[in-house]
Design a protein around this motif. Sequence first.
Motif, PDB file in Angstrom:
ATOM      1  N   GLY A   1       0.790  -1.234   0.000  1.00 28.00           N
ATOM      2  CA  GLY A   1       0.000   0.000   0.000  1.00 28.00           C
ATOM      3  C   GLY A   1       0.816   1.275   0.000  1.00 28.00           C
TER       4      GLY A   1
ATOM      5  N   VAL B   1       2.601   2.476  -2.390  1.00 32.02           N
ATOM      6  CA  VAL B   1       2.325   3.142  -3.669  1.00 32.02           C
ATOM      7  C   VAL B   1       1.016   2.590  -4.223  1.00 32.02           C
ATOM      8  N   GLN B   2       0.341   3.422  -4.973  1.00 29.87           N
ATOM      9  CA  GLN B   2      -0.938   3.048  -5.569  1.00 29.87           C
ATOM     10  C   GLN B   2      -0.745   2.781  -7.059  1.00 29.87           C
ATOM     11  N   SER B   3      -1.638   2.017  -7.623  1.00 29.49           N
ATOM     12  CA  SER B   3      -1.592   1.707  -9.047  1.00 29.49           C
ATOM     13  C   SER B   3      -1.610   3.006  -9.859  1.00 29.49           C
TER      14      SER B   3
ATOM     15  N   GLU C   1       0.629   5.386  -9.857  1.00 31.25           N
ATOM     16  CA  GLU C   1       1.431   6.483  -9.311  1.00 31.25           C
ATOM     17  C   GLU C   1       2.760   6.591 -10.046  1.00 31.25           C
TER      18      GLU C   1
ATOM     19  N   ALA D   1       3.630  -3.498  -7.616  1.00 32.50           N
ATOM     20  CA  ALA D   1       2.595  -2.830  -6.827  1.00 32.50           C
ATOM     21  C   ALA D   1       1.728  -1.919  -7.701  1.00 32.50           C
TER      22      ALA D   1
ATOM     23  N   ALA E   1       2.879   0.704  -9.662  1.00 25.80           N
ATOM     24  CA  ALA E   1       3.435   2.043  -9.890  1.00 25.80           C
ATOM     25  C   ALA E   1       4.050   2.149 -11.280  1.00 25.80           C
TER      26      ALA E   1
END
Length: 188
Positions: free
Chosen positions: A119, A121-123, A125, A150, A152
């Motif tokens: 969590g 980093v978010q998809s 980013e 993750a 990013a």
Amino acid sequence: MLEEEENGVDPRLKAITAAIRVVPHFPKPGIMFNDITTLLLHPKAFKDAVEIFVERYRDMGISAVAGIEARGFIFGPSIALAIGAKFVPLRKPKKLPGEVISEAYVLEYGTDCLEMHVGAVQSGERVLVVDDLVATGGTLSAAMSLLERAGADVVECACLIGLPKFKGRCSLNGKPVHVLVEAINKSM
């Protein structure tokens, strides 16, 4: 604002290079270790290094700066704060509490692993990866893989020092690597 360039080269780079000490045969025989701790003792050169990175990344829409333990922690948070991004530490195993994802990789003189909080980093980013030195690219590749798993989007990798093969424009796993100064191969 950039200082006036000399022969197309930012004059701040000369002072940054001069502030880096080379320690022969560390951590093993044959390695010429470029030690940035001496750069940290020169506030102007240290500040200039951070400012050069900030000038490059300020308007690139980066929302996270991922710093690789340990020396990526020296430059990463300052860059992140200056460009209005969050800082994500990429740590050695068993250093982060809570749920993590891991990526193992091979070093020039062994193996290692990086971990990041689930969590962090978010998809989608846009992330900048920061470390002090790029030699073989193994650590940076592991960091990129971890972040991309993750979701990013790794925009670029930024390193203070690079071996000569990383001088100028180059890429690693299809991503650009930006290096400020070339590694010094002799002791001072």
